[in-house]
Design an enzyme around this catalytic site. Structure first.
Site, PDB file in Angstrom:
ATOM      1  CB  SER A  78      -0.884   0.011   1.249  1.00 51.14           C
ATOM      2  OG  SER A  78      -1.559   1.248   1.365  1.00 51.14           O
ATOM      3  CE1 TYR A 103      -3.020  -2.590   6.111  1.00 50.52           C
ATOM      4  CE2 TYR A 103      -2.946  -0.297   5.412  1.00 50.52           C
ATOM      5  CZ  TYR A 103      -3.167  -1.628   5.134  1.00 50.52           C
ATOM      6  OH  TYR A 103      -3.543  -2.010   3.865  1.00 50.52           O
TER       7      TYR A 103
END
Length: 193
Positions: A78, A103
């Site tokens: 990501s 994350y």
């Protein structure tokens, strides 16, 4: 790691060739918890399990690539991997924990692994890639369902998110596009390096 080990064992037991390995499982922005193996949950689910599976299946990929000349290992990461400065001393949340930070860290480890693994797999017919699939309508955001402002933001942005078909395009491109059989690591976004 038991589910990863079980999968690897089941796959190896079938004696199938392995041309493509796509590492794409994830949780995001979840409250602090440790897995049964003692790791921060986002670290293990998003990275360590992928890393373990890749290492365990690497002999299969190498064997297939030795005849086909085109093995692929794809890490779905990501763009959030670049949001924060990495703190290696706090990799497993021993010092502090922020679900908003961990994350992106887990996605950074995917990118780091991509480049490190490709350096070790020179001239063996395997291409390792990392990618950003885009911001997609999935359940990955369920981790912040308890934070009202984040939940509202997710709802508000829904019309601007990619559907799962469009979100899969970069992953599929990295996995099967013959032009990407470069044996060089790249980070892809929107099907481009």
């Amino acid at each position: 790691f038991q589910s990863t080990k079980d999968f690897v064992s089941a796959f190896k037991g079938r004696n199938l060739p392995l041309d493509i390995l796509i590492n794409n499982a994830g949780i995001a922005w979840v409250p602090f918890s440790k897995t049964a193996d003692g790791y921060e949950s986002q670290l293990q689910v998003n990275h360590l399990s992928h890393f373990l599976m890749t290492l365990e299946l690497l002999p299969n990929i190498l064997e297939t690539a030795s005849t086909s000349g085109d093995g692929r290992i794809v890490f779905v990461s990501s763009t959030v991997h670049s949001w924060f400065n990495w703190e290696p001393a706090n990799m497993n949340a021993e010092q502090s924990y922020s679900r908003i930070v961990f994350y992106p860290y887990s996605k950074l480890y995917n990118v780091m692994t991509t480049y490190a693994l490709q350096r070790r797999l020179r001239n063996v017919g395997v291409t390792v890639s990392a990618l950003h699939p885009g911001v997609i309508v999935t359940e990955v955001v369920r981790g912040f369902s308890d934070i009202a402002v984040m939940k509202f933001g997710a709802w508000l942005s829904k019309p601007f998110l990619r559907n799962t078909k469009d979100g899969a395009a970069t992953t599929i491109n990295c996995a099967v596009n013959p032009e990407l059989n470069t044996q060089e690591a790249f980070y892809y976004d929107n099907c481009a390096p």
